[in-house]
Design a protein around this motif. Structure first.
Motif, PDB file in Angstrom:
ATOM      1  N   ASP A  68     -32.821  17.557  65.190  1.00 18.72           N
ATOM      2  CA  ASP A  68     -32.867  18.292  65.564  1.00 18.72           C
ATOM      3  C   ASP A  68     -34.471  18.827  64.863  1.00 18.72           C
ATOM      4  N   THR A  71     -39.345  22.001  66.207  1.00 15.65           N
ATOM      5  CA  THR A  71     -40.911  22.679  67.438  1.00 15.65           C
ATOM      6  C   THR A  71     -40.591  21.608  67.827  1.00 15.65           C
ATOM      7  N   GLN A  72     -40.309  20.793  69.495  1.00 16.94           N
ATOM      8  CA  GLN A  72     -40.635  20.776  70.204  1.00 16.94           C
ATOM      9  C   GLN A  72     -41.968  20.264  71.107  1.00 16.94           C
ATOM     10  N   SER A  73     -42.147  18.683  71.343  1.00 15.87           N
ATOM     11  CA  SER A  73     -43.329  17.736  72.291  1.00 15.87           C
ATOM     12  C   SER A  73     -42.398  17.359  73.629  1.00 15.87           C
ATOM     13  N   GLN A  74     -41.902  17.752  74.447  1.00 16.76           N
ATOM     14  CA  GLN A  74     -41.597  16.887  75.534  1.00 16.76           C
ATOM     15  C   GLN A  74     -41.827  15.305  75.166  1.00 16.76           C
ATOM     16  N   ILE A  75     -43.073  14.787  75.248  1.00 14.96           N
ATOM     17  CA  ILE A  75     -43.355  13.893  75.049  1.00 14.96           C
ATOM     18  C   ILE A  75     -42.620  12.880  73.786  1.00 14.96           C
ATOM     19  N   ALA A  77     -40.024  13.453  72.595  1.00 13.91           N
ATOM     20  CA  ALA A  77     -38.728  13.646  72.293  1.00 13.91           C
ATOM     21  C   ALA A  77     -38.650  12.947  74.542  1.00 13.91           C
ATOM     22  N   GLU A  78     -39.106  12.229  75.175  1.00 18.10           N
ATOM     23  CA  GLU A  78     -39.312  11.039  76.435  1.00 18.10           C
ATOM     24  C   GLU A  78     -38.692  10.084  75.074  1.00 18.10           C
ATOM     25  N   GLY A  83     -37.486  16.164  68.791  1.00 16.41           N
ATOM     26  CA  GLY A  83     -38.988  17.163  68.956  1.00 16.41           C
ATOM     27  C   GLY A  83     -40.355  16.691  68.776  1.00 16.41           C
ATOM     28  N   SER A  84     -39.768  16.320  67.029  1.00 19.11           N
ATOM     29  CA  SER A  84     -41.477  15.884  66.343  1.00 19.11           C
ATOM     30  C   SER A  84     -41.272  14.966  65.476  1.00 19.11           C
TER      31      SER A  84
END
Length: 122
Positions: A68, A71-75, A77-78, A83-84
């Motif tokens: 975990d 910071t989170q990036s949706q791209i 994460a997918e 998230g990073s």
């Protein structure tokens, strides 16, 4: 032990990686740089590691997916399940009790991210 985690696009330049690393706190005191295994042999990363005088630690994508990140990036994460990539790689390479001392910083051209973790090592 301080480790800089780096996430980057395939076409990243040494200048962009360096810029992200400096934005995250710089190379002073680093024991290693780390990234996802699939990108560990990227030319720009090898040049940065050589410039900093540190080894590259390759972190398997399945390990990154278990971490975990603040910071989170949706791209991201997918694609990677975290998230990073920069934060997860730094934490994974710095050891089981590692903590982030610098969250993800992004280069101006948005092709590189860097984060720094401190820990006891693997």
């Amino acid at each position: 032990m301080k480790v800089a985690g780096l996430g980057f696009r395939k076409d990243v330049t040494l200048a962009s990686l360096r810029e992200a690393l400096v934005a995250a706190g710089g190379p002073d005191g680093l024991a290693a740089v780390a990234t996802v295994s699939d990108k560990a042999d990227a030319e720009a990363l090898r040049l940065l590691a050589r410039e900093c005088g540190v080894p590259i630690k390759a972190v398997p994508a399945d390990v990154l997916a278990t971490i975990d990140t603040p910071t989170q990036s949706q791209i991201v994460a997918e694609k990677f399940g975290t998230g990073s990539v920069a934060e997860a790689a730094a934490l994974a390479a710095a050891g089981p009790r590692a903590r982030l001392i610098a969250t993800r910083a992004v280069s101006r051209d948005r092709t590189a991210t860097a984060a720094i973790a401190e820990g006891d090592g693997p």
